[in-house]
Motif scaffolding. Sequence first.
Motif, PDB file in Angstrom:
ATOM      1  N   ASN A 239       0.657  -0.999   0.272  1.00 52.57           N
ATOM      2  CA  ASN A 239      -0.062   0.145  -0.193  1.00 52.57           C
ATOM      3  C   ASN A 239       0.828   1.624   0.346  1.00 52.57           C
ATOM      4  O   ASN A 239       0.493   2.288  -0.282  1.00 52.57           O
ATOM      5  N   GLY A 240       2.462   1.131  -0.470  1.00 53.45           N
ATOM      6  CA  GLY A 240       3.103   1.846  -0.131  1.00 53.45           C
ATOM      7  C   GLY A 240       3.288   2.121  -1.638  1.00 53.45           C
ATOM      8  O   GLY A 240       2.199   2.336  -2.756  1.00 53.45           O
ATOM      9  N   LYS A 241       3.885   3.728  -1.738  1.00 51.58           N
ATOM     10  CA  LYS A 241       4.040   4.184  -3.422  1.00 51.58           C
ATOM     11  C   LYS A 241       5.395   4.044  -3.727  1.00 51.58           C
ATOM     12  O   LYS A 241       5.826   4.740  -4.030  1.00 51.58           O
ATOM     13  N   LEU A 242       5.102   4.035  -5.332  1.00 46.60           N
ATOM     14  CA  LEU A 242       6.322   4.168  -6.310  1.00 46.60           C
ATOM     15  C   LEU A 242       6.021   5.555  -7.268  1.00 46.60           C
ATOM     16  O   LEU A 242       4.548   5.323  -7.691  1.00 46.60           O
ATOM     17  N   GLN A 245      11.351   9.428 -11.185  1.00 46.31           N
ATOM     18  CA  GLN A 245      12.101  10.172 -10.748  1.00 46.31           C
ATOM     19  C   GLN A 245      13.067   9.748 -11.533  1.00 46.31           C
ATOM     20  O   GLN A 245      13.988   9.422 -11.093  1.00 46.31           O
ATOM     21  N   THR A 246      13.161  10.947 -12.677  1.00 53.82           N
ATOM     22  CA  THR A 246      13.949  11.472 -13.552  1.00 53.82           C
ATOM     23  C   THR A 246      14.734  10.328 -14.143  1.00 53.82           C
ATOM     24  O   THR A 246      14.378   9.948 -15.538  1.00 53.82           O
ATOM     25  N   ASP A 247      14.826   9.179 -13.596  1.00 50.30           N
ATOM     26  CA  ASP A 247      15.927   8.175 -14.185  1.00 50.30           C
ATOM     27  C   ASP A 247      14.906   6.509 -14.024  1.00 50.30           C
ATOM     28  O   ASP A 247      15.045   5.627 -14.690  1.00 50.30           O
ATOM     29  N   GLY A 248      13.967   6.642 -13.342  1.00 48.67           N
ATOM     30  CA  GLY A 248      13.045   4.967 -13.516  1.00 48.67           C
ATOM     31  C   GLY A 248      11.983   5.110 -11.505  1.00 48.67           C
ATOM     32  O   GLY A 248      11.478   6.326 -11.160  1.00 48.67           O
ATOM     33  N   LEU A 249      11.520   4.037 -11.700  1.00 47.77           N
ATOM     34  CA  LEU A 249      10.749   4.055 -10.469  1.00 47.77           C
ATOM     35  C   LEU A 249      10.922   3.829  -9.143  1.00 47.77           C
ATOM     36  O   LEU A 249      12.041   3.214  -9.042  1.00 47.77           O
ATOM     37  N   ARG A 250      11.154   4.720  -8.157  1.00 47.61           N
ATOM     38  CA  ARG A 250      11.619   4.780  -6.974  1.00 47.61           C
ATOM     39  C   ARG A 250      10.578   4.864  -5.332  1.00 47.61           C
ATOM     40  O   ARG A 250       9.429   5.333  -6.024  1.00 47.61           O
ATOM     41  N   LEU A 251      10.449   4.364  -4.605  1.00 45.99           N
ATOM     42  CA  LEU A 251       9.889   4.350  -3.639  1.00 45.99           C
ATOM     43  C   LEU A 251       9.716   6.134  -2.779  1.00 45.99           C
ATOM     44  O   LEU A 251      10.921   5.904  -2.743  1.00 45.99           O
ATOM     45  N   PHE A 292      18.658  -1.484  -9.796  1.00 44.82           N
ATOM     46  CA  PHE A 292      19.657  -0.942  -9.663  1.00 44.82           C
ATOM     47  C   PHE A 292      19.750  -1.062  -8.360  1.00 44.82           C
ATOM     48  O   PHE A 292      18.898  -0.323  -7.465  1.00 44.82           O
ATOM     49  N   ALA A 293      20.309  -1.687  -7.909  1.00 45.75           N
ATOM     50  CA  ALA A 293      20.376  -2.129  -6.525  1.00 45.75           C
ATOM     51  C   ALA A 293      21.872  -1.535  -5.700  1.00 45.75           C
ATOM     52  O   ALA A 293      22.674  -2.440  -5.926  1.00 45.75           O
ATOM     53  N   TRP A 294      21.839  -0.695  -4.632  1.00 41.01           N
ATOM     54  CA  TRP A 294      22.788  -0.653  -4.767  1.00 41.01           C
ATOM     55  C   TRP A 294      22.539  -0.027  -3.325  1.00 41.01           C
ATOM     56  O   TRP A 294      21.986   1.282  -2.734  1.00 41.01           O
ATOM     57  N   ALA A 295      23.174  -0.707  -2.422  1.00 41.96           N
ATOM     58  CA  ALA A 295      23.036  -0.267  -1.111  1.00 41.96           C
ATOM     59  C   ALA A 295      23.849   1.313  -0.321  1.00 41.96           C
ATOM     60  O   ALA A 295      24.971   1.208  -0.841  1.00 41.96           O
ATOM     61  N   GLY A 296      23.239   2.209   0.146  1.00 40.44           N
ATOM     62  CA  GLY A 296      23.856   3.505   0.287  1.00 40.44           C
ATOM     63  C   GLY A 296      25.081   3.516   1.384  1.00 40.44           C
ATOM     64  O   GLY A 296      25.736   4.309   1.823  1.00 40.44           O
ATOM     65  N   ALA A 297      24.658   2.545   2.483  1.00 35.97           N
ATOM     66  CA  ALA A 297      25.042   2.212   3.476  1.00 35.97           C
ATOM     67  C   ALA A 297      25.021   1.679   4.406  1.00 35.97           C
ATOM     68  O   ALA A 297      24.224   0.372   3.767  1.00 35.97           O
ATOM     69  N   PHE A 298      25.883   0.810   4.646  1.00 34.58           N
ATOM     70  CA  PHE A 298      26.011  -0.884   5.356  1.00 34.58           C
ATOM     71  C   PHE A 298      24.060  -1.173   6.206  1.00 34.58           C
ATOM     72  O   PHE A 298      24.274   0.419   6.734  1.00 34.58           O
ATOM     73  N   GLN A 300      21.286  -1.483   5.164  1.00 37.69           N
ATOM     74  CA  GLN A 300      20.543  -1.091   5.038  1.00 37.69           C
ATOM     75  C   GLN A 300      19.696  -2.094   3.990  1.00 37.69           C
ATOM     76  O   GLN A 300      20.455  -2.962   4.197  1.00 37.69           O
ATOM     77  N   THR A 301      18.545  -2.587   4.209  1.00 39.95           N
ATOM     78  CA  THR A 301      17.783  -3.574   4.224  1.00 39.95           C
ATOM     79  C   THR A 301      17.108  -3.159   2.829  1.00 39.95           C
ATOM     80  O   THR A 301      16.311  -2.345   2.764  1.00 39.95           O
ATOM     81  N   GLY A 302      16.291  -4.195   1.804  1.00 40.38           N
ATOM     82  CA  GLY A 302      14.820  -3.651   0.657  1.00 40.38           C
ATOM     83  C   GLY A 302      14.514  -4.962  -0.328  1.00 40.38           C
ATOM     84  O   GLY A 302      15.598  -5.571   0.308  1.00 40.38           O
ATOM     85  N   VAL A 303      13.902  -4.751  -0.496  1.00 36.60           N
ATOM     86  CA  VAL A 303      13.477  -5.766  -2.378  1.00 36.60           C
ATOM     87  C   VAL A 303      12.718  -5.351  -2.624  1.00 36.60           C
ATOM     88  O   VAL A 303      12.317  -3.742  -2.618  1.00 36.60           O
ATOM     89  N   LEU A 304      13.283  -5.556  -4.418  1.00 34.91           N
ATOM     90  CA  LEU A 304      13.234  -4.483  -5.348  1.00 34.91           C
ATOM     91  C   LEU A 304      12.576  -6.407  -6.286  1.00 34.91           C
ATOM     92  O   LEU A 304      13.704  -7.185  -6.637  1.00 34.91           O
ATOM     93  N   GLN A 305      11.317  -6.042  -6.615  1.00 31.58           N
ATOM     94  CA  GLN A 305      10.471  -7.585  -7.379  1.00 31.58           C
ATOM     95  C   GLN A 305      10.042  -6.514  -8.790  1.00 31.58           C
ATOM     96  O   GLN A 305       9.966  -6.096  -8.599  1.00 31.58           O
ATOM     97  N   VAL A 306      10.282  -8.042  -9.695  1.00 35.33           N
ATOM     98  CA  VAL A 306       9.811  -7.867 -10.852  1.00 35.33           C
ATOM     99  C   VAL A 306       8.945  -8.987 -10.931  1.00 35.33           C
ATOM    100  O   VAL A 306       9.746 -10.507 -11.442  1.00 35.33           O
ATOM    101  N   LEU A 307       6.988  -8.769 -11.123  1.00 32.17           N
ATOM    102  CA  LEU A 307       6.821 -10.777 -11.367  1.00 32.17           C
ATOM    103  C   LEU A 307       5.944 -10.344 -12.397  1.00 32.17           C
ATOM    104  O   LEU A 307       5.342  -9.810 -12.570  1.00 32.17           O
TER     105      LEU A 307
END
Length: 382
Positions: A239-242, A245-251, A292-298, A300-307
Motif C-alpha cells: 500500500n506504499g507508493k512507487l 523520479q528522473t530515471d526510473g521508479l523509486r519508493l 539498480f540495487a545499490w545500498a548507500g550504507a551498510f 540498509q535492507t530492501g526488496v526489489l521485484q519484477v513479477l
Amino acid sequence: MSKVIKVTYGDNILSDLFESVTNIKRDIGSGWNNNTQAKKEGVDVISSSRGPRNISFDYLIKGTFFSEINANKQKLASYINSEDTLGLVFEDEPNKVWYALPDGEQSYEPESNKGTLTFLVPSGHAVSSFTNVLNLSNSGGANGTITPSTVDGSVTAVIKNKGTLPAWLRFKIKCSQENGYIGIASPTGAFEMGNIQEADGVIKPESEYFYNSENNAPFSNFTDAVGVANPQNNLLATNGKLEFQTDGLRLKDKGTVGSNQGVAGGMKVMTLPADSNGHVGAANFYSYFNIFAWAGAFGQTGVLQVLFTDINDKLVAGYGITKGDMSGNNASMKCWVGGNKPREYASNNFISNNGEGNGAGNMNNTSFNEKTGHSDFVKTGS
C-alpha cells in the motif's frame, strides 16, 4: 506585360527564354497507320497501329540587345539538344507529359526574333504525371468502388480509368491473416501467387511489442496496487507508493504494514494488452528490465521485484533483489516460480555496492549497478 505560358522540356524551362509563346499545335489524337488488303467490296484491315505525333509552337525570343538575344538563342539550342526523349509539359495541361524529341530544322527569323520549335512524340500520346489511388476510404467516388465479399472473402474492385488509353495498375494487398494464396482476375487475364489448395490452418507466430517504457517514460501505464497482495510473498505490504523520479521508479512512500506483514512498501501493476489477434497471454514471452540495487550504507535492507502473474494475480514467475543483511552489505538475486508448486528457483549472492569492487571479488555487483543493471526474463511454453 502578358504572362508567358510555362513550357518545360526535361529539366529546363524553355519559356524563360521567350517574350511570348503562341500557336501551340497539339492536334486531336495522333495519326493511324492501317495495313489493308483489297477485296471485292472494300478492304480487309490486316493491322492498325498508332503513328507518332508532332507538337509545335511559335515563340518570340527574349532580349533587347543583340548580345542578350544571341545568348538566349544559344541557351535554347542547348536546352533542346537531346538524343533521348524528354518530358515536354505545357502549363495549361500540367498533368500531361509528352515524351518527345526535337524534330526537323528548328526555324528562326533574325528580322523578327521569332521562330518555331517542333517536337516528335514517338509514342503518339501523352502520359499522366500523377497516379490516382483507390482504397476503401474513397470507394464509391470518382476513382471507382471496392466491395469486399462477406461470403468467400474475395474483394471486387471496379476501377474508373479517366484517360483515353489503357492504364497500368499497381495493386497493394495486405492480408488480415495468414494467407497462402492471392489471385487477381479481370476480363482480360489473371494473376496468381501461392497455392490455392493450401488449407493447413497453421497460425504463424510473430513477435509483438506489448509495452516499451521508452514510449511511456513516466510508467503511466502502471497503476498503484490497491487491495492487491504481493503474489510472491504476502508478508510484503503493497500500500506504499512507487513514483517515477528522473530515471526510473523509486519508493516515494513506504506505506504501512498489516498485522501479519513484516515489510512495508509499494507495488505497481500493469495488465499486458491483447496481441493483434485479440488473444491475452503469450505462450512465449520475453521481457527486459533495468534494476539498480545499490545500498548507500551498510545495514540498509530492501526488496526489489519484477513479477509476472496470471489473470487471477497468481504468480507465474519473477525475479528480484533481496537484502536482509542488517549489519553488512550482502544481497541476493532470486528467481521465483509459481503455479502448482510455488518456490524459489535460484539464488545468487552479491555485494550491493555500485560495481566499484572494493575487495568484493567474485561477489562484486556486476549485474545491478548504476551502469549495468540489465536483466532478461524469458517464458517458454507453459
